[in-house]
Design an enzyme around this catalytic site. Structure first.
Site, PDB file in Angstrom:
ATOM      1  N   TRP A  28      -7.249  42.358  -0.015  1.00 38.49           N
ATOM      2  CA  TRP A  28      -5.929  41.857   0.385  1.00 38.49           C
ATOM      3  C   TRP A  28      -4.824  42.292  -0.566  1.00 38.49           C
ATOM      4  CZ3 TRP A  28      -6.084  40.083   5.144  1.00 38.49           C
ATOM      5  CH2 TRP A  28      -7.269  39.517   5.633  1.00 38.49           C
ATOM      6  N   TYR A  74       0.016  26.076  -1.957  1.00 42.13           N
ATOM      7  CA  TYR A  74      -0.453  27.412  -1.563  1.00 42.13           C
ATOM      8  C   TYR A  74       0.775  28.288  -1.385  1.00 42.13           C
ATOM      9  CZ  TYR A  74      -3.417  30.956   0.655  1.00 42.13           C
ATOM     10  OH  TYR A  74      -4.090  32.122   0.947  1.00 42.13           O
ATOM     11  N   ARG A 101      -5.859  31.211   2.910  1.00 41.49           N
ATOM     12  CA  ARG A 101      -6.896  30.243   2.535  1.00 41.49           C
ATOM     13  C   ARG A 101      -6.399  28.799   2.582  1.00 41.49           C
ATOM     14  NH1 ARG A 101     -11.543  31.713   0.854  1.00 41.49           N
ATOM     15  NH2 ARG A 101     -11.993  33.928   0.703  1.00 41.49           N
TER      16      ARG A 101
HETATM   17  N1  LIG Z   1     -12.475  31.407  -3.478  1.00 38.67           N
HETATM   18  C1  LIG Z   1     -11.133  30.956  -3.755  1.00 38.67           C
HETATM   19  C2  LIG Z   1     -10.225  32.159  -3.807  1.00 38.67           C
HETATM   20  C3  LIG Z   1      -8.843  31.774  -4.322  1.00 38.67           C
HETATM   21  C4  LIG Z   1      -7.923  32.987  -4.360  1.00 38.67           C
HETATM   22  O1  LIG Z   1      -8.342  34.134  -4.665  1.00 38.67           O
HETATM   23  N2  LIG Z   1      -6.650  32.722  -4.079  1.00 38.67           N
HETATM   24  C5  LIG Z   1      -5.668  33.781  -4.071  1.00 38.67           C
HETATM   25  C6  LIG Z   1      -4.764  33.614  -2.849  1.00 38.67           C
HETATM   26  S1  LIG Z   1      -5.659  33.663  -1.341  1.00 38.67           S
HETATM   27  C7  LIG Z   1      -4.801  33.666  -5.302  1.00 38.67           C
HETATM   28  O2  LIG Z   1      -4.602  32.591  -5.845  1.00 38.67           O
HETATM   29  N3  LIG Z   1      -4.251  34.815  -5.742  1.00 38.67           N
HETATM   30  C8  LIG Z   1      -3.328  34.854  -6.840  1.00 38.67           C
HETATM   31  C9  LIG Z   1      -3.965  35.239  -8.136  1.00 38.67           C
HETATM   32  O3  LIG Z   1      -5.189  35.465  -8.183  1.00 38.67           O
HETATM   33  O4  LIG Z   1      -3.237  35.327  -9.117  1.00 38.67           O
HETATM   34  C10 LIG Z   1     -10.703  29.960  -2.672  1.00 38.67           C
HETATM   35  O5  LIG Z   1     -11.241  30.016  -1.563  1.00 38.67           O
HETATM   36  O6  LIG Z   1      -9.857  29.111  -2.951  1.00 38.67           O
END
Ligand SMILES: N[C@@H](CCC(=O)N[C@@H](CS)C(=O)NCC(=O)O)C(=O)O
Length: 199
Positions: free
Chosen positions: A104, A8, A14
């Site tokens: 976010w 992460y 998350r």
């Molecule tokens: N519903 C998914 C959401 C995952 C998500 O949107 N993660 C974000 C970080 S909180 C991410 O990877 N963002 C980077 C991107 O989308 O490139 C979960 O709960 O794991």
């Protein structure tokens, strides 16, 4: 015991519900935190292109709540009966629906601020009222012992309280639940030692 590797960002976000479950159960895992600058290079190598992921002996799990539910089942925190498990899932999803409404990653600061203010001022009170009435006079959100739903409330409310201190002041029972979770020795030890990040 499988080899667990959590990937992460260097955030609670998350990933934190998963870290709570590892902390509570004292299961060893790799808490792999990647730098934002490295993400564009790493993203194409990650199935579904989002974090967190959990590798379990090399099997890649994605979706934070699916990962948390899997660990909660492994360690007996998913709810004592199928009905309790459904109640746990429902309250987790309800809290998560709200957390997912925040933009976010919005880059326009004015737009972001306006939406955050609206959610914290106009939408949060409804959620808090409903979670408070779901809790009622029980010690834990579901059943007679702690579940990962209680952890999720603590994790998410920590972020909400960072965004708007005092947000939960009208809900002493929800604050008391948060304190009960934070007083669990393994959780207290984790929150003391974890990397300090704002979100
Ligand atoms: N519903 C998914 C959401 C995952 C998500 O949107 N993660 C974000 C970080 S909180 C991410 O990877 N963002 C980077 C991107 O989308 O490139 C979960 O709960 O794991």
């Amino acid at each position: 015991m499988p080899h667990y590797k959590l990937t992460y960002f260097n955030l609670r976000g998350r990933g934190e519900i998963i870290r709570y479950l590892f902390a509570y159960s004292n299961i060893k895992y790799e808490d792999h935190r990647i730098e934002r600058a490295d993400w564009p290079r790493i993203k194409p190598t990650i199935p579904f292109g989002k974090l967190p992921i959990l590798e379990v002996d090399g099997v890649i799990l994605h979706q934070s709540l699916a990962i948390a539910r899997y660990l909660a089942k492994e360690i007996g925190l998913a709810g004592q009966t199928p009905l309790d498990q459904a109640l746990v899932d429902a309250i987790v999803d309800t809290i998560d629906d709200f957390m997912s409404m925040f933009p976010w990653t919005e880059e326009n600061e004015d737009v972001k601020q306006q939406k955050f203010n609206d959610l914290l001022t106009n939408t949060a009170p409804e959620l808090l009222r409903d979670v408070d009435s779901f809790l009622g006079n029980k010690k834990w959100l579901v059943g007679k012992s702690v579940t990962w739903a209680d952890f999720y409330w603590d994790v998410c409310s920590t972020t909400l309280l960072f965004l708007k201190p005092g947000l939960v002041d009208n809900y002493p029972k929800l604050l008391a639940l948060k304190e009960r979770v934070q007083a669990l020795p393994a959780i207290a030890a984790w929150t003391e030692q974890r990397p300090k990040t704002t979100l």
